[in-house]
Design a protein around this motif. Structure first.
Motif, PDB file in Angstrom:
ATOM      1  N   VAL A   1       9.493   6.466  10.037  1.00 43.16           N
ATOM      2  CA  VAL A   1      10.790   6.008   9.523  1.00 43.16           C
ATOM      3  C   VAL A   1      10.983   4.553   9.917  1.00 43.16           C
ATOM      4  CG1 VAL A   1      13.291   6.303   9.554  1.00 43.16           C
ATOM      5  CG2 VAL A   1      11.787   8.314   9.632  1.00 43.16           C
ATOM      6  N   LEU A   2      11.260   3.727   8.903  1.00 46.50           N
ATOM      7  CA  LEU A   2      11.562   2.315   9.123  1.00 46.50           C
ATOM      8  C   LEU A   2      13.062   2.112   8.895  1.00 46.50           C
ATOM      9  CD1 LEU A   2      10.702  -0.674   9.557  1.00 46.50           C
ATOM     10  CD2 LEU A   2      10.419  -0.803   7.065  1.00 46.50           C
ATOM     11  N   VAL A   3      13.722   1.520   9.887  1.00 46.36           N
ATOM     12  CA  VAL A   3      15.165   1.225   9.774  1.00 46.36           C
ATOM     13  C   VAL A   3      15.352  -0.283   9.781  1.00 46.36           C
ATOM     14  CG1 VAL A   3      17.458   1.489  10.794  1.00 46.36           C
ATOM     15  CG2 VAL A   3      15.799   3.374  10.908  1.00 46.36           C
ATOM     16  N   VAL A   4      16.043  -0.792   8.765  1.00 45.82           N
ATOM     17  CA  VAL A   4      16.338  -2.213   8.672  1.00 45.82           C
ATOM     18  C   VAL A   4      17.852  -2.375   8.634  1.00 45.82           C
ATOM     19  CG1 VAL A   4      15.890  -4.347   7.407  1.00 45.82           C
ATOM     20  CG2 VAL A   4      14.256  -2.456   7.288  1.00 45.82           C
ATOM     21  N   VAL A   5      18.393  -3.285   9.422  1.00 47.54           N
ATOM     22  CA  VAL A   5      19.841  -3.512   9.483  1.00 47.54           C
ATOM     23  C   VAL A   5      20.123  -4.978   9.231  1.00 47.54           C
ATOM     24  CG1 VAL A   5      20.125  -1.610  11.119  1.00 47.54           C
ATOM     25  CG2 VAL A   5      19.899  -3.945  11.964  1.00 47.54           C
TER      26      VAL A   5
ATOM     27  N   ARG B   1      11.470   6.414   4.729  1.00 46.56           N
ATOM     28  CA  ARG B   1      10.345   7.187   5.268  1.00 46.56           C
ATOM     29  C   ARG B   1       9.058   6.773   4.553  1.00 46.56           C
ATOM     30  NH1 ARG B   1      10.609  12.062   7.807  1.00 46.56           N
ATOM     31  NH2 ARG B   1      12.738  12.400   7.013  1.00 46.56           N
ATOM     32  N   PHE B   2       7.937   6.716   5.319  1.00 51.88           N
ATOM     33  CA  PHE B   2       6.640   6.403   4.715  1.00 51.88           C
ATOM     34  C   PHE B   2       5.548   7.025   5.592  1.00 51.88           C
ATOM     35  CE2 PHE B   2       7.108   3.262   7.973  1.00 51.88           C
ATOM     36  CZ  PHE B   2       5.842   2.989   8.426  1.00 51.88           C
TER      37      PHE B   2
ATOM     38  N   SER C   1       0.839  -1.200   0.000  1.00 55.59           N
ATOM     39  CA  SER C   1       0.000   0.000   0.000  1.00 55.59           C
ATOM     40  C   SER C   1       0.871   1.245   0.000  1.00 55.59           C
ATOM     41  CB  SER C   1      -0.917   0.017   1.228  1.00 55.59           C
ATOM     42  OG  SER C   1      -1.638   1.231   1.279  1.00 55.59           O
ATOM     43  N   THR C   2       0.382   2.280  -0.701  1.00 58.07           N
ATOM     44  CA  THR C   2       1.116   3.543  -0.706  1.00 58.07           C
ATOM     45  C   THR C   2       0.963   4.277   0.614  1.00 58.07           C
ATOM     46  OG1 THR C   2      -0.797   4.624  -1.682  1.00 58.07           O
ATOM     47  CG2 THR C   2       0.895   3.808  -3.193  1.00 58.07           C
ATOM     48  N   ALA C   3      -0.079   3.972   1.378  1.00 55.70           N
ATOM     49  CA  ALA C   3      -0.294   4.588   2.695  1.00 55.70           C
ATOM     50  C   ALA C   3      -0.630   3.471   3.679  1.00 55.70           C
ATOM     51  CB  ALA C   3      -1.397   5.623   2.662  1.00 55.70           C
TER      52      ALA C   3
END
Length: 431
Positions: free
Chosen positions: A118-122, A112-113, A41-43
């Motif tokens: 903010v989603l951070v993946v490591v 960013r969405f 989904s875009t949102a």
């Protein structure tokens, strides 16, 4: 040294390339994982993203990936990942300073969405523990093997090239020394070295053939001229012994002297040709050069004294070498006679023998006469070389030429120098 530097630079380049390739692969994987967490989904609903982030630790295929979700204020909404710094958008590197468990070197991706979420993946970018040390060890070992193989190849190539160069140099030195039959060894293979040796040997064969033809022509001409001259000399001798010649007696004596000079000239030419042919090397035997010099000085001293000059043995050292005793005697005789002929009465002629560098014998004959100008010394050593253009003085210009041929036969050489005043003739002979 250049090879070592090249291997080190190659190792560094491969090391950096490998790390860059791993980083790109991990960044691509993190981008895919972030897309899965945010959803199509875009949102996306924040609750759905929180649920996916919290469930990430239960997925087997992503056990080495961590994630965290932050709101616009920077508060962490989901995920067990704890960051020591504010989330960064885009791809970035992780290290020990980030103090993330089980990650010493990794990559992070911030996306960013929605409403400034903010989603951070490591993820860890080391495929195995201590990957850097392992990679450096493998690359260093590979470089060492390449350098060793290159060094061994260069060493073997240098030995092969060096052997062929020594063969060529040995053949060239032998030919310079007068052995025109010397050739470069051929192995019978089809290598470049063999083809080059074969070409050089064919060239040497042709040169030997041409030199042999010239030598035979000169020798045959000398032999053919010598026989009638000897017969003419005999007839003139008989004629000079007859009575009643009257006014013709002086003419007969002059003709007989000219005939004897021609016979001596031809004999000298034949002797030089024999020496330059190198055949007398088979007669080489040990010779005490100092004893030979003393004997020749004692032999010629009365003649030189009668001519109003002095001949002395200036100094000797016990030197033994392999050579042709008659030819070495002829060499010294020519030098003494040459000094006697071209110095005024009252001159002093000295003969000396010494060693140089333990493997070179020096035979010198010096006088205090007029000497030879430096510009004319090369001509004096040349066959039939005469310093007087009119050629009115006695001799044929073959004395020093024979000396040079004998010295060359023994692997040596002749140098004309200044005795200040006078001439210094130096003969260098290998011991």
């Amino acid at each position: 040294m250049a090879g070592v530097v090249a291997c080190a630079l190659l190792t560094l380049a491969v090391y950096l390339f490998a790390h860059r390739a791993i980083d790109l692969f991990v960044d691509h994987r993190l981008a895919n994982e972030a897309s899965l967490l945010i959803g199509p989904s875009t949102a996306p609903a924040v609750g759905d993203v929180i649920e996916r982030v919290n469930a990430l630790k239960d997925r087997r295929d992503t056990a080495d990936i961590g994630a965290a979700l932050f709101d616009r204020a920077g508060n962490q909404l989901a995920g067990r990942l704890r960051l020591q710094r504010p989330p960064v958008l885009g791809a970035s590197a992780l290290g020990k300073r980030d103090r993330i468990p089980a990650i010493e070197r990794g990559r992070a991706l911030g996306r960013r969405f929605g409403d400034n979420m903010v989603l951070v993946v490591v993820a860890d970018s080391e495929p195995v523990p201590h990957f850097d040390l392992l990679l450096l060890g493998i690359l260093s070992l590979g470089s060492l093997m390449v350098a060793s193989a290159t060094g061994v190849s260069l060493l073997l190539a240098a030995r092969v090239v060096g052997r062929h160069m020594r063969d060529m140099r040995g053949a060239a030195e032998a030919i310079i020394g007068g052995d025109l039959r010397r050739r470069i060894p051929e192995t019978g293979g089809d290598t470049e070295f063999d083809r080059q040796a074969h070409t050089f040997n064919r060239m040497l064969d042709r040169i030997d053939e041409l030199m042999g033809s010239l030598r035979h022509v000169a020798q045959d001409a000398a032999h053919d001229l010598r026989s009638p001259l000897v017969r003419l000399q005999t007839r003139l001798t008989r004629l000079s012994q007859q009575a009643g010649l009257g006014a013709h007696e002086a003419e007969v004596e002059a003709a007989l002297a000219d005939c004897e000079a021609m016979v001596e000239l031809l004999a000298t030419v034949l002797r030089i040709a024999e020496v330059e042919g190198g055949s007398r090397r088979s007669q080489f035997a040990p010779v005490r050069l100092d004893e030979l010099a003393a004997r020749m000085v004692a032999l010629y001293e009365p003649m030189v004294r009668d001519g109003g000059r002095m001949l002395e043995l200036a100094g000797t050292a016990p030197i033994s070498l392999r050579g042709d005793r008659p030819m070495l005697s002829q060499l010294l005789a020519n030098l003494i006679e040459n000094a006697h002929r071209h110095t005024p009465p009252g001159s002093r002629i000295r003969v000396s023998v010494r060693t140089e560098d333990r493997d070179v014998a020096i035979l010198e004959v010096t006088d205090d006469g007029p000497g030879i100008p430096p510009s004319a010394r090369a001509m004096a050593l040349r066959r039939f070389g005469r310093l007087e253009a009119s050629r009115s003085t006695e001799g044929h210009g073959l004395g020093l030429s024979l000396v040079g041929a004998v010295a060359k036969l023994h692997g040596g050489g002749v140098v004309l120098g200044d005795a200040a005043p006078g001439l210094r003739v130096t003969i260098r002979l290998p011991v």
